[in-house]
Design a protein around this motif. Structure first.
Motif, PDB file in Angstrom:
ATOM      1  N   GLY A 134       0.851  -1.190   0.000  1.00 54.79           N
ATOM      2  CA  GLY A 134       0.000   0.000   0.000  1.00 54.79           C
ATOM      3  C   GLY A 134       0.896   1.252   0.000  1.00 54.79           C
ATOM      4  N   PHE A 140      -6.480   0.373  -9.486  1.00 53.11           N
ATOM      5  CA  PHE A 140      -5.902  -0.695  -8.645  1.00 53.11           C
ATOM      6  C   PHE A 140      -6.002  -0.192  -7.204  1.00 53.11           C
ATOM      7  CE2 PHE A 140      -3.536  -0.515 -12.681  1.00 53.11           C
ATOM      8  CZ  PHE A 140      -3.559  -1.833 -13.120  1.00 53.11           C
ATOM      9  N   VAL A 141      -7.201  -0.096  -6.655  1.00 58.53           N
ATOM     10  CA  VAL A 141      -7.361   0.758  -5.463  1.00 58.53           C
ATOM     11  C   VAL A 141      -6.728   0.172  -4.200  1.00 58.53           C
ATOM     12  CG1 VAL A 141      -9.693   0.006  -4.799  1.00 58.53           C
ATOM     13  CG2 VAL A 141      -8.922   2.280  -4.222  1.00 58.53           C
ATOM     14  N   GLY A 186      -6.468   2.090  -1.001  1.00 58.27           N
ATOM     15  CA  GLY A 186      -6.913   3.443  -1.362  1.00 58.27           C
ATOM     16  C   GLY A 186      -6.131   4.548  -0.670  1.00 58.27           C
ATOM     17  N   ILE A 204      -9.743  -5.557  -9.099  1.00 57.70           N
ATOM     18  CA  ILE A 204     -10.254  -6.814  -9.635  1.00 57.70           C
ATOM     19  C   ILE A 204     -10.682  -7.783  -8.527  1.00 57.70           C
ATOM     20  CG2 ILE A 204      -8.138  -8.219  -9.781  1.00 57.70           C
ATOM     21  CD1 ILE A 204      -9.053  -8.583 -12.829  1.00 57.70           C
ATOM     22  N   ASN A 205     -10.366  -7.422  -7.285  1.00 57.74           N
ATOM     23  CA  ASN A 205     -10.677  -8.282  -6.137  1.00 57.74           C
ATOM     24  C   ASN A 205     -12.112  -8.005  -5.650  1.00 57.74           C
ATOM     25  OD1 ASN A 205     -10.922  -9.367  -3.571  1.00 57.74           O
ATOM     26  ND2 ASN A 205      -8.828  -8.880  -2.974  1.00 57.74           N
ATOM     27  N   ALA A 215     -13.476  -4.492 -11.525  1.00 57.27           N
ATOM     28  CA  ALA A 215     -13.223  -4.656 -12.961  1.00 57.27           C
ATOM     29  C   ALA A 215     -11.734  -4.713 -13.250  1.00 57.27           C
ATOM     30  CB  ALA A 215     -13.837  -3.472 -13.717  1.00 57.27           C
ATOM     31  N   ASP A 216     -11.423  -5.191 -14.422  1.00 53.12           N
ATOM     32  CA  ASP A 216     -10.056  -5.122 -14.914  1.00 53.12           C
ATOM     33  C   ASP A 216      -9.734  -3.646 -15.203  1.00 53.12           C
ATOM     34  OD1 ASP A 216      -7.644  -6.450 -16.204  1.00 53.12           O
ATOM     35  OD2 ASP A 216      -8.424  -5.254 -17.867  1.00 53.12           O
ATOM     36  N   PHE A 217      -8.476  -3.272 -14.980  1.00 52.08           N
ATOM     37  CA  PHE A 217      -8.065  -1.868 -15.119  1.00 52.08           C
ATOM     38  C   PHE A 217      -8.401  -1.259 -16.487  1.00 52.08           C
ATOM     39  CE2 PHE A 217      -4.467  -4.473 -16.482  1.00 52.08           C
ATOM     40  CZ  PHE A 217      -4.117  -3.882 -17.691  1.00 52.08           C
ATOM     41  N   TYR A 244      -0.515 -10.070  -2.436  1.00 54.75           N
ATOM     42  CA  TYR A 244      -1.815  -9.438  -2.636  1.00 54.75           C
ATOM     43  C   TYR A 244      -2.244  -9.606  -4.068  1.00 54.75           C
ATOM     44  CZ  TYR A 244       1.316  -5.715  -4.069  1.00 54.75           C
ATOM     45  OH  TYR A 244       2.306  -4.992  -4.660  1.00 54.75           O
ATOM     46  N   PHE A 259      -0.368 -10.911 -12.236  1.00 51.44           N
ATOM     47  CA  PHE A 259      -0.225  -9.829 -13.193  1.00 51.44           C
ATOM     48  C   PHE A 259       0.971 -10.172 -14.072  1.00 51.44           C
ATOM     49  CE2 PHE A 259      -0.079  -5.308 -14.402  1.00 51.44           C
ATOM     50  CZ  PHE A 259      -1.440  -5.029 -14.429  1.00 51.44           C
TER      51      PHE A 259
HETATM   52  C1  LIG Z   1      -0.161  -2.608  -5.387  1.00 47.64           C
HETATM   53  S1  LIG Z   1      -1.833  -3.055  -5.018  1.00 47.64           S
HETATM   54  C2  LIG Z   1      -2.541  -1.459  -4.881  1.00 47.64           C
HETATM   55  C3  LIG Z   1      -2.207  -0.846  -3.562  1.00 47.64           C
HETATM   56  C4  LIG Z   1      -2.845   0.508  -3.354  1.00 47.64           C
HETATM   57  N1  LIG Z   1      -2.283   1.528  -4.197  1.00 47.64           N
HETATM   58  C5  LIG Z   1      -2.712   0.935  -1.903  1.00 47.64           C
HETATM   59  O1  LIG Z   1      -2.187   2.016  -1.594  1.00 47.64           O
HETATM   60  O2  LIG Z   1      -3.104   0.147  -1.037  1.00 47.64           O
HETATM   61  C6  LIG Z   1      -2.394  -3.646  -6.563  1.00 47.64           C
HETATM   62  C7  LIG Z   1      -3.881  -3.949  -6.657  1.00 47.64           C
HETATM   63  O3  LIG Z   1      -4.164  -4.316  -8.011  1.00 47.64           O
HETATM   64  C8  LIG Z   1      -5.242  -5.256  -8.015  1.00 47.64           C
HETATM   65  N2  LIG Z   1      -5.218  -5.914  -9.346  1.00 47.64           N
HETATM   66  C9  LIG Z   1      -4.470  -6.941  -9.778  1.00 47.64           C
HETATM   67  N3  LIG Z   1      -4.718  -7.205 -11.072  1.00 47.64           N
HETATM   68  C10 LIG Z   1      -5.649  -6.314 -11.493  1.00 47.64           C
HETATM   69  C11 LIG Z   1      -6.310  -6.044 -12.733  1.00 47.64           C
HETATM   70  N4  LIG Z   1      -6.058  -6.771 -13.836  1.00 47.64           N
HETATM   71  N5  LIG Z   1      -7.205  -5.024 -12.794  1.00 47.64           N
HETATM   72  C12 LIG Z   1      -7.497  -4.279 -11.699  1.00 47.64           C
HETATM   73  N6  LIG Z   1      -6.896  -4.487 -10.484  1.00 47.64           N
HETATM   74  C13 LIG Z   1      -5.975  -5.473 -10.377  1.00 47.64           C
HETATM   75  C14 LIG Z   1      -4.931  -6.146  -6.817  1.00 47.64           C
HETATM   76  O4  LIG Z   1      -6.116  -6.800  -6.364  1.00 47.64           O
HETATM   77  C15 LIG Z   1      -4.375  -5.119  -5.812  1.00 47.64           C
HETATM   78  O5  LIG Z   1      -5.417  -4.652  -4.968  1.00 47.64           O
END
Ligand SMILES: C[S@@+](CC[C@H](N)C(=O)[O-])C[C@H]1O[C@@H](n2cnc3c(N)ncnc32)[C@H](O)[C@@H]1O
Length: 285
Positions: free
Chosen positions: A22, A48-49, A52, A68-69, A172-174, A205, A210
């Motif tokens: 995070g 990719f919240v 947050g 996506i989770n 959703a996917d990014f 996580y 990815f």
């Molecule tokens: C590095 S973490 C984000 C951390 C966040 N910035 C924070 O401060 O806590 C990456 C996030 O990307 C999500 N994720 C992975 N693959 C994804 C995809 N294809 N589309 C959207 N989200 C995805 C994961 O579930 C994870 O919550």
């Protein structure tokens, strides 16, 4: 630059979800690279919240948050609409290791509030706040202890709920979000590290692995968003295979954030900021 009062700084430093990777510990560094909230003409978009951290720091009025989770997004939805009910269920879960495994393996709630309370409880009492699921999609992280369970309270959830009011939440996917972004929008993207880095090796996580192809998709849709007048900033592993996908943008190396307090910065993190706009000290890729 946005000023926060002490209570808000404390809350943005806590976040209601624990997330390895995070960004809250890097906020002291990141905030000088982000636009002021009043300079975002359109929507703030975070595809990719995770926890947050950046969203809760900026608190933009018009925002789209996504991940996506599905368990994570259900938790956000429940906190937004019923923070007190989530707390009421959360506080009744037991305090022992046995209770943890009962909630993890036997408790299968159907209603959103109960599902969210379970997710929050598992997140705050599991080992290091990891998100890991087995092949059947069941959360399978071991017990970590109760120390972080009561760091949050009902008032915190009410605060996060008010920050989420009016915010669009999606699972959703990014690519879906980035392709929809329009001129004046701002995207903060914090994807998982490249496969082979420590988070992926330990599946900390990673909801879906990815892959390199995902970085290619991400780079392509960010470049295309830029050509539509969307500004963006991403944090990413400094591996050259990934950086070379982002030519024509600006890169800035970020120090690692360590320690209990946000913003205590040490040596190189192996991460960079890449942005579509010039940041002081950044270099053109
Ligand atoms: C590095 S973490 C984000 C951390 C966040 N910035 C924070 O401060 O806590 C990456 C996030 O990307 C999500 N994720 C992975 N693959 C994804 C995809 N294809 N589309 C959207 N989200 C995805 C994961 O579930 C994870 O919550």
């Amino acid at each position: 630059m946005l000023q926060l009062n002490c209570k808000e700084t404390e809350r943005s430093a806590k976040a209601f979800v624990r997330y390895p990777g995070g960004k809250r510990r890097l906020l002291v560094f990141l905030r000088r690279c982000l636009p002021a909230v009043e300079d975002i003409d359109g929507k703030y978009i975070e595809p990719f919240v995770g926890s947050g951290a950046v969203f809760f720091y900026l608190r933009p009025k018009r925002a789209v948050l996504s991940d996506i989770n599905p368990e994570l997004i259900d938790l956000y939805r429940a906190i937004r609409y019923a923070p007190r009910q989530v707390w009421a269920v959360y506080k009744e879960f037991g305090n022992t290791k046995t209770d943890y495994y009962l909630v993890r393996d036997k408790y299968t709630p159907k209603a959103l509030v109960e599902k969210a309370a379970r997710t929050l409880y598992l997140n705050r009492t599991c080992f290091k706040g990891m998100w890991r699921h087995n092949r059947e999609g069941r959360f399978n992280v071991g017990y970590g202890g109760q120390q972080r369970r009561w760091v949050i309270n009902q008032e915190d959830l009410v605060y996060y709920s008010s920050a989420l009011r009016g915010v669009e939440l999606e699972c959703a996917d990014f690519q879906l979000l980035i392709d929809r972004a329009q001129e004046g929008d701002f995207i903060f993207a914090d994807p998982p590290y490249r496969p082979g880095c420590r988070e992926c090796l330990h599946s900390h996580y990673v909801w879906h692995q990815f892959k390199y192809h995902d970085y290619q998709r991400l780079a392509e849709c960010l470049q295309s968003a830029k050509s539509r007048g969307v500004r963006w900033l991403m944090t990413i592993s400094s591996h050259e295979d990934i950086i070379c996908l982002l030519k024509g943008n600006y890169a800035l190396r970020i120090p690692r954030g360590t320690g209990k307090m946000p913003g205590i910065l040490t040596a190189d993190s192996g991460e960079v900021i890449v942005s579509s706009y010039l940041i002081e000290g950044s270099a053109r890729l």
